[in-house]
Design a protein around this motif. Structure first.
Motif, PDB file in Angstrom:
ATOM      1  N   THR A 296      36.335  37.013  33.965  1.00  0.00           N
ATOM      2  CA  THR A 296      34.993  36.915  34.577  1.00  0.00           C
ATOM      3  C   THR A 296      35.295  36.336  36.008  1.00  0.00           C
ATOM      4  O   THR A 296      34.581  36.685  36.888  1.00  0.00           O
ATOM      5  CB  THR A 296      34.115  35.738  33.982  1.00  0.00           C
ATOM      6  N   ASP A 297      36.390  35.489  36.130  1.00  0.00           N
ATOM      7  CA  ASP A 297      36.971  35.087  37.454  1.00  0.00           C
ATOM      8  C   ASP A 297      37.322  36.308  38.323  1.00  0.00           C
ATOM      9  O   ASP A 297      37.082  36.494  39.476  1.00  0.00           O
ATOM     10  CB  ASP A 297      37.732  34.178  37.335  1.00  0.00           C
ATOM     11  N   VAL A 298      38.281  37.053  37.550  1.00  0.00           N
ATOM     12  CA  VAL A 298      38.498  38.132  38.140  1.00  0.00           C
ATOM     13  C   VAL A 298      37.396  39.238  38.747  1.00  0.00           C
ATOM     14  O   VAL A 298      37.324  39.928  39.991  1.00  0.00           O
ATOM     15  CB  VAL A 298      39.471  39.172  37.489  1.00  0.00           C
ATOM     16  N   PHE A 299      36.619  39.329  37.832  1.00  0.00           N
ATOM     17  CA  PHE A 299      35.295  40.173  38.187  1.00  0.00           C
ATOM     18  C   PHE A 299      34.527  39.822  39.449  1.00  0.00           C
ATOM     19  O   PHE A 299      34.235  40.293  40.366  1.00  0.00           O
ATOM     20  CB  PHE A 299      34.283  40.214  36.892  1.00  0.00           C
ATOM     21  N   ALA A 303      33.954  41.608  42.873  1.00  0.00           N
ATOM     22  CA  ALA A 303      32.444  41.726  43.296  1.00  0.00           C
ATOM     23  C   ALA A 303      32.313  41.423  44.845  1.00  0.00           C
ATOM     24  O   ALA A 303      31.449  41.730  45.804  1.00  0.00           O
ATOM     25  CB  ALA A 303      31.513  40.894  42.200  1.00  0.00           C
ATOM     26  N   LEU A 304      32.954  40.236  45.213  1.00  0.00           N
ATOM     27  CA  LEU A 304      32.849  39.754  46.699  1.00  0.00           C
ATOM     28  C   LEU A 304      33.851  40.476  47.401  1.00  0.00           C
ATOM     29  O   LEU A 304      33.878  39.827  48.615  1.00  0.00           O
ATOM     30  CB  LEU A 304      33.210  38.070  46.452  1.00  0.00           C
ATOM     31  N   VAL A 309      43.379  40.227  42.576  1.00  0.00           N
ATOM     32  CA  VAL A 309      43.685  38.829  42.594  1.00  0.00           C
ATOM     33  C   VAL A 309      45.125  38.398  42.032  1.00  0.00           C
ATOM     34  O   VAL A 309      45.704  39.393  41.373  1.00  0.00           O
ATOM     35  CB  VAL A 309      42.554  37.809  41.569  1.00  0.00           C
ATOM     36  N   PHE A 310      45.588  37.338  42.390  1.00  0.00           N
ATOM     37  CA  PHE A 310      46.982  37.062  41.901  1.00  0.00           C
ATOM     38  C   PHE A 310      47.004  35.731  41.320  1.00  0.00           C
ATOM     39  O   PHE A 310      46.098  34.840  41.680  1.00  0.00           O
ATOM     40  CB  PHE A 310      47.967  36.992  43.158  1.00  0.00           C
ATOM     41  N   ILE A 353      32.145  47.815  40.403  1.00  0.00           N
ATOM     42  CA  ILE A 353      32.013  46.514  40.480  1.00  0.00           C
ATOM     43  C   ILE A 353      31.510  46.292  42.137  1.00  0.00           C
ATOM     44  O   ILE A 353      32.461  46.334  42.902  1.00  0.00           O
ATOM     45  CB  ILE A 353      33.198  45.442  40.225  1.00  0.00           C
ATOM     46  N   THR A 354      30.368  46.228  42.259  1.00  0.00           N
ATOM     47  CA  THR A 354      29.906  45.994  43.629  1.00  0.00           C
ATOM     48  C   THR A 354      29.389  44.733  44.096  1.00  0.00           C
ATOM     49  O   THR A 354      29.227  43.769  42.961  1.00  0.00           O
ATOM     50  CB  THR A 354      28.592  47.049  43.711  1.00  0.00           C
TER      51      THR A 354
END
Length: 367
Positions: A296-299, A303-304, A309-310, A353-354
């Motif tokens: 969910t952090d990745v999502f 979205a932002l 992400v790494f 993912i917007t």
């Protein structure tokens, strides 16, 4: 490895296995570690807004970064001295990234050399993290070797005129264990970190080696000696992102260096929207690291506006508990959690993912 069902499980197991010096080095942040905590807490203040009944018969996590296709938008950040976590260190980490079909980033101050990593994971997409040394020939040589070894990009760390105060390392008088060396160097540059006359051996190591006088002009110099794309790693301001692009960078990695440089700066996810807005109209990609622990952090980061992400510490924890298999398990957890998130949120692909999929908690507290 199946007993680990979350990245947090892997972290807890790793912290129980690592010797004190290595454990404290890997997990600590700058001074009071406020930003270290905020890197994680800031994700918790964001709310996902799922869409219903959109049809999610397929789920595709694939994306591209600087032209390379990756199996999911989660890569491995550069972290130093990985053989403190496992005898194969960076080699096992790179092999896991290769197996997972994602990006591995090698640190300048690694305990496995550029050439060793290239041989261990020949088909992995590999990036090289670079510090610019006072001796420009040292820097030039590192870049040349990365090119020859098939690395695809240079991640230039721009937030480190010197290393931040990490109190655990000062208390422990941290040094690299004597059986290890900084493998990208010869002579005193490879072993200087093995001793200290007080305080952190790492801070002593960089004290007279890193160039504090750096400006964005050094990006132009770097462009003149390499054809590889350059990523500005460590940007937290929109105006700095624009300066990086104008100097020739192809991507921005929004990062506070794992909260290890300056305490009290924004969490990476808090800084992300400003930077995404600032670079609109430029042909650049934006990435993020810092505090990412779940799918969910990745999502939320995507979205932002993050392209990928790494993750750094999660890879170290995976290395500690199981070498290549441990890192692969960590990546598999991210993959599974992200697949579930996409489907339940009603976004079958990464492109779905917007920005409207995520809001800050404050938007709901006013209701």
């Amino acid at each position: 490895m199946d007993r680990y069902v979350s990245v947090k499980d892997i972290e807890q197991a790793a912290l129980s296995l690592l010797p004190k010096g290595a454990r404290d080095y890997y997990k600590s942040g700058a001074t009071d570690e406020q930003t270290l905590a905020e890197n994680k807490l800031a994700f918790q203040r964001l709310r996902i807004r799922p869409k219903c009944l959109v049809g999610v018969e397929r789920c595709d996590l694939r994306t591209r970064a600087l032209g390379s296709e990756v199996s999911m938008p989660v890569g491995i950040s550069p972290t130093a001295m990985q053989r403190m976590a496992h005898p194969e260190g960076e080699l096992a980490n790179a092999r896991a990234a290769q197996e997972a079909g994602t990006i591995f980033t090698l640190s300048t101050i690694a305990t496995s050399s550029i050439e060793e990593v290239a041989k261990a994971a020949p088909t992995a997409t590999k990036w090289f993290q670079l510090y610019i040394y006072n001796d420009r020939e040292v820097t030039r040589n590192l870049v040349r070797r990365a090119e020859i070894a098939g690395f695809k990009a240079i991640a230039l760390t721009v937030d480190t005129p010197l290393f931040g105060i990490r109190r655990a390392d000062v208390r422990n008088k941290f040094t690299l264990p004597p059986h290890l060396r900084l493998a990208n160097f010869d002579g005193h540059l490879s072993t200087k970190i093995q001793s200290t006359d007080g305080g952190s051996g790492l801070n002593k190591y960089v004290e007279n080696l890193f160039d504090k006088s750096l400006t964005w002009d050094e990006v132009k110099w770097l462009k003149s000696i390499t054809s590889l794309p350059i990523i500005a790693k460590g940007v937290l301001r929109g105006d700095d992102a624009v300066k990086a692009i104008e100097a020739g960078c192809s991507a921005i990695l929004v990062s506070n260096h794992g909260a290890r440089q300056l305490d009290g700066v924004p969490a990476s996810i808090e800084a992300l929207p400003e930077i995404v807005e600032a670079v609109k109209g430029y042909n650049v990609e934006v990435y993020l690291d810092g505090g990412v622990l779940t799918g969910t952090d990745v999502f939320k980061a995507i979205a932002l506006g993050a392209k990928m992400v790494f993750v750094g510490r999660p890879a170290l924890w995976g290395l500690t508990v199981g070498g290549q298999a441990g890192v692969k398990r960590m990546l598999d957890i991210f993959r599974t959690e992200l697949e579930y998130t996409l489907q339940i949120a009603g976004t079958p692909t990464i492109a779905d993912i917007t920005r409207d999929m995520v809001r800050h908690e404050s938007a709901y507290s006013k209701l």
